[in-house]
Design an enzyme around this catalytic site. Structure first.
Site, PDB file in Angstrom:
ATOM      1  N   ARG A 193      15.300  15.458  15.982  1.00 21.16           N
ATOM      2  CA  ARG A 193      16.438  15.674  15.082  1.00 21.16           C
ATOM      3  C   ARG A 193      16.595  17.171  14.816  1.00 21.16           C
ATOM      4  O   ARG A 193      15.671  17.952  15.023  1.00 21.16           O
ATOM      5  CB  ARG A 193      16.206  14.959  13.743  1.00 21.16           C
ATOM      6  CG  ARG A 193      16.198  13.450  13.895  1.00 21.16           C
ATOM      7  CD  ARG A 193      16.288  12.744  12.542  1.00 21.16           C
ATOM      8  NE  ARG A 193      15.156  13.021  11.695  1.00 21.16           N
ATOM      9  CZ  ARG A 193      15.241  13.331  10.398  1.00 21.16           C
ATOM     10  NH1 ARG A 193      16.413  13.422   9.818  1.00 21.16           N
ATOM     11  NH2 ARG A 193      14.154  13.552   9.695  1.00 21.16           N
ATOM     12  N   ILE A 252      17.138  21.060  14.538  1.00 25.19           N
ATOM     13  CA  ILE A 252      16.884  22.150  15.488  1.00 25.19           C
ATOM     14  C   ILE A 252      15.999  21.656  16.630  1.00 25.19           C
ATOM     15  O   ILE A 252      16.207  21.998  17.795  1.00 25.19           O
ATOM     16  CB  ILE A 252      16.223  23.343  14.754  1.00 25.19           C
ATOM     17  CG1 ILE A 252      17.216  23.991  13.768  1.00 25.19           C
ATOM     18  CG2 ILE A 252      15.733  24.389  15.756  1.00 25.19           C
ATOM     19  CD1 ILE A 252      16.589  25.087  12.897  1.00 25.19           C
ATOM     20  N   THR A 271      11.365  20.133   3.644  1.00 24.95           N
ATOM     21  CA  THR A 271      11.541  20.814   2.353  1.00 24.95           C
ATOM     22  C   THR A 271      11.261  19.810   1.231  1.00 24.95           C
ATOM     23  O   THR A 271      11.415  18.599   1.416  1.00 24.95           O
ATOM     24  CB  THR A 271      12.985  21.325   2.154  1.00 24.95           C
ATOM     25  OG1 THR A 271      13.888  20.220   2.321  1.00 24.95           O
ATOM     26  CG2 THR A 271      13.338  22.431   3.110  1.00 24.95           C
ATOM     27  N   ASP A 288      12.371  20.948  -2.290  1.00 28.62           N
ATOM     28  CA  ASP A 288      12.791  22.061  -3.150  1.00 28.62           C
ATOM     29  C   ASP A 288      12.723  21.709  -4.634  1.00 28.62           C
ATOM     30  O   ASP A 288      12.907  20.557  -5.029  1.00 28.62           O
ATOM     31  CB  ASP A 288      14.225  22.476  -2.810  1.00 28.62           C
ATOM     32  CG  ASP A 288      14.376  23.096  -1.430  1.00 28.62           C
ATOM     33  OD1 ASP A 288      13.356  23.274  -0.739  1.00 28.62           O
ATOM     34  OD2 ASP A 288      15.522  23.410  -1.044  1.00 28.62           O
ATOM     35  N   TYR A 301       7.946  26.074   0.213  1.00 35.43           N
ATOM     36  CA  TYR A 301       8.484  26.258   1.568  1.00 35.43           C
ATOM     37  C   TYR A 301       8.337  27.722   2.025  1.00 35.43           C
ATOM     38  O   TYR A 301       7.911  27.999   3.150  1.00 35.43           O
ATOM     39  CB  TYR A 301       9.949  25.828   1.567  1.00 35.43           C
ATOM     40  CG  TYR A 301      10.646  25.831   2.897  1.00 35.43           C
ATOM     41  CD1 TYR A 301      10.594  24.720   3.739  1.00 35.43           C
ATOM     42  CD2 TYR A 301      11.401  26.927   3.312  1.00 35.43           C
ATOM     43  CE1 TYR A 301      11.267  24.706   4.956  1.00 35.43           C
ATOM     44  CE2 TYR A 301      12.075  26.923   4.519  1.00 35.43           C
ATOM     45  CZ  TYR A 301      12.014  25.812   5.346  1.00 35.43           C
ATOM     46  OH  TYR A 301      12.681  25.815   6.550  1.00 35.43           O
TER      47      TYR A 301
HETATM   48  N1  CAA Z   1      20.482  30.981  -3.860  1.00 33.98           N
HETATM   49  C1  CAA Z   1      20.912  31.527  -5.020  1.00 33.98           C
HETATM   50  N2  CAA Z   1      20.960  30.855  -6.178  1.00 33.98           N
HETATM   51  C2  CAA Z   1      20.525  29.590  -6.173  1.00 33.98           C
HETATM   52  C3  CAA Z   1      20.033  28.966  -5.004  1.00 33.98           C
HETATM   53  C4  CAA Z   1      20.054  29.715  -3.817  1.00 33.98           C
HETATM   54  N3  CAA Z   1      19.645  29.189  -2.638  1.00 33.98           N
HETATM   55  N4  CAA Z   1      19.655  27.714  -5.321  1.00 33.98           N
HETATM   56  C5  CAA Z   1      19.897  27.555  -6.636  1.00 33.98           C
HETATM   57  N5  CAA Z   1      20.453  28.671  -7.130  1.00 33.98           N
HETATM   58  C6  CAA Z   1      20.897  28.885  -8.512  1.00 33.98           C
HETATM   59  C7  CAA Z   1      21.943  27.855  -8.906  1.00 33.98           C
HETATM   60  O1  CAA Z   1      23.256  28.256  -8.480  1.00 33.98           O
HETATM   61  C8  CAA Z   1      21.824  27.851 -10.395  1.00 33.98           C
HETATM   62  O2  CAA Z   1      22.488  28.987 -10.935  1.00 33.98           O
HETATM   63  P1  CAA Z   1      23.386  28.848 -12.237  1.00 33.98           P
HETATM   64  O3  CAA Z   1      22.430  28.416 -13.318  1.00 33.98           O
HETATM   65  O4  CAA Z   1      23.927  30.229 -12.386  1.00 33.98           O
HETATM   66  O5  CAA Z   1      24.403  27.802 -11.900  1.00 33.98           O
HETATM   67  C9  CAA Z   1      20.323  28.056 -10.608  1.00 33.98           C
HETATM   68  O6  CAA Z   1      19.824  28.634  -9.392  1.00 33.98           O
HETATM   69  C10 CAA Z   1      19.574  26.769 -10.871  1.00 33.98           C
HETATM   70  O7  CAA Z   1      19.945  25.849  -9.842  1.00 33.98           O
HETATM   71  P2  CAA Z   1      20.237  24.327 -10.177  1.00 33.98           P
HETATM   72  O8  CAA Z   1      21.151  24.163 -11.351  1.00 33.98           O
HETATM   73  O9  CAA Z   1      20.648  23.671  -8.882  1.00 33.98           O
HETATM   74  O10 CAA Z   1      18.778  23.841 -10.649  1.00 33.98           O
HETATM   75  P3  CAA Z   1      18.073  22.486 -10.338  1.00 33.98           P
HETATM   76  O11 CAA Z   1      16.755  22.541 -11.025  1.00 33.98           O
HETATM   77  O12 CAA Z   1      18.976  21.339 -10.571  1.00 33.98           O
HETATM   78  O13 CAA Z   1      17.840  22.516  -8.747  1.00 33.98           O
HETATM   79  C11 CAA Z   1      17.097  23.433  -6.666  1.00 33.98           C
HETATM   80  C12 CAA Z   1      17.104  23.577  -8.187  1.00 33.98           C
HETATM   81  C13 CAA Z   1      16.433  22.124  -6.273  1.00 33.98           C
HETATM   82  C14 CAA Z   1      16.275  24.614  -6.138  1.00 33.98           C
HETATM   83  C15 CAA Z   1      18.537  23.426  -6.106  1.00 33.98           C
HETATM   84  O14 CAA Z   1      19.295  24.467  -6.699  1.00 33.98           O
HETATM   85  C16 CAA Z   1      18.550  23.652  -4.628  1.00 33.98           C
HETATM   86  O15 CAA Z   1      18.281  22.725  -3.862  1.00 33.98           O
HETATM   87  N6  CAA Z   1      18.836  24.904  -4.198  1.00 33.98           N
HETATM   88  C17 CAA Z   1      18.834  25.253  -2.803  1.00 33.98           C
HETATM   89  C18 CAA Z   1      17.544  25.936  -2.449  1.00 33.98           C
HETATM   90  C19 CAA Z   1      17.633  26.374  -1.012  1.00 33.98           C
HETATM   91  O16 CAA Z   1      18.252  27.360  -0.694  1.00 33.98           O
HETATM   92  N7  CAA Z   1      17.009  25.613  -0.106  1.00 33.98           N
HETATM   93  C20 CAA Z   1      17.105  25.870   1.288  1.00 33.98           C
HETATM   94  C21 CAA Z   1      17.107  24.557   2.010  1.00 33.98           C
HETATM   95  S1  CAA Z   1      17.504  24.752   3.728  1.00 33.98           S
HETATM   96  C22 CAA Z   1      16.088  25.293   4.401  1.00 33.98           C
HETATM   97  O17 CAA Z   1      15.069  25.413   3.801  1.00 33.98           O
HETATM   98  C23 CAA Z   1      16.158  25.626   5.864  1.00 33.98           C
HETATM   99  C24 CAA Z   1      15.834  27.074   6.075  1.00 33.98           C
HETATM  100  O18 CAA Z   1      14.750  27.353   6.581  1.00 33.98           O
HETATM  101  C25 CAA Z   1      16.827  28.095   5.742  1.00 33.98           C
END
Ligand code: CAA
Length: 242
Positions: free
Chosen positions: A12, A14, A86, A88, A147
């Site tokens: 699945r 990449i 992940t 997260d 991660y």
């Molecule tokens: N970059 C910048 N800001 C981020 C962010 C990111 N990637 N992720 C979350 N934030 C910010 C949100 O926008 C929010 O800001 P505000 O309060 O100003 O709205 C703040 O952080 C808190 O976020 P949540 O309200 O979503 O908080 P939560 O506790 O409900 O969830 C979380 C937290 C689970 C980390 C969720 O925000 C999330 O899943 N974020 C994405 C994290 C991410 O980037 N993961 C990458 C997955 S892909 C991957 O891993 C593949 C790879 O190798 C690139």
């Protein structure tokens, strides 16, 4: 005789693209997967690439399954450590389980799988180990302490093992993809993706799995024999790591 390549998490995302790219270059490919039987069976039916179910976080399962693969497909020349997950969450809410499972798969998994093929590569004086890390192992990412730590660990693993393999004709390299259009990235909340992630990618789009697969095919090739211990960054300009 065609070279043998194993792609972990190869059915699945990449890994799917990597398995297909290596097959199209003439490798005999085997793909591992951990849990999604339906996707794995469809992948095998569609591609003709055999699939093997085991958890890269489980050393004994890796030993048994890699031995089975070597018996069925042949000694492994190219290993792509792609399997990754992940779990997260902000650190103040992160559980021990979220930590352990991400480190177990993404970092310990490299030890567990690579250890099974390393002595054979040394004996045959050829090998390619290609690890799939992440932009978030290079720059850190909020919500991903587990991660980011695991993926940074993959880079250190690569740099150390490359030095050990060099005299035996084995190269060890790591690719750091940025945000690629896979289920893993699509699981990021839509508002976070649109507000916080996409605007920070200079090329203005997510990457495609095939764009990472082409990096793997290059590093696996004979032409890349002088490249070892290197970190190949493919992230659309989102983070300019040296
Ligand atoms: N970059 C910048 N800001 C981020 C962010 C990111 N990637 N992720 C979350 N934030 C910010 C949100 O926008 C929010 O800001 P505000 O309060 O100003 O709205 C703040 O952080 C808190 O976020 P949540 O309200 O979503 O908080 P939560 O506790 O409900 O969830 C979380 C937290 C689970 C980390 C969720 O925000 C999330 O899943 N974020 C994405 C994290 C991410 O980037 N993961 C990458 C997955 S892909 C991957 O891993 C593949 C790879 O190798 C690139």
């Amino acid at each position: 005789m065609a070279r043998v390549a194993v792609v972990t998490g190869g059915t699945r995302g990449i890994g799917h693209a990597i398995s297909i790219a290596l097959k199209s270059k003439g490798y005999r490919v085997a793909a591992s997967y951990a849990g999604n039987d339906a996707a794995a069976q469809k992948f095998q039916a569609d591609t003709g690439i055999p699939v093997y179910k085991f958890d890269v976080a489980d050393f004994d399962a890796c030993a048994a399954s890699m031995a089975q693969i070597e018996k069925a497909v042949g000694p492994v020349d190219v290993l792509v450590n792609n399997a990754g997950i992940t779990a997260d969450g902000m650190f103040h809410k992160m559980t021990r389980e979220q930590w352990d499972k991400v480190i177990g798969t993404n970092l310990t998994g490299l030890f567990n799988v690579t250890r099974q093929v390393w002595e054979g590569m040394r004996a045959r004086k050829f090998g390619r180990v290609i690890n799939i890390s992440s932009i978030n192992g290079q720059k850190g990412q909020m919500g991903q302490v587990n991660y980011s730590a695991s993926k940074a660990g993959d880079i250190g693993f690569t740099k150390a093992l490359a030095q050990e393999g060099a005299r035996s004709g084995i190269t060890v390299n790591v690719i750091c993809p940025g945000y690629i259009a896979t289920e893993m990235v699509k699981a990021v909340p839509q508002d976070v993706l649109e507000k916080n992630i996409l605007p920070t990618i200079p090329v203005g789009r997510l990457g495609e799995p095939s764009e990472i697969a082409r990096c793997v095919a290059f590093l696996a090739s004979d032409e890349a024999g002088f490249i070892t211990g290197s970190t190949l960054t493919a992230n659309g300009g989102q983070y300019l790591a040296s």
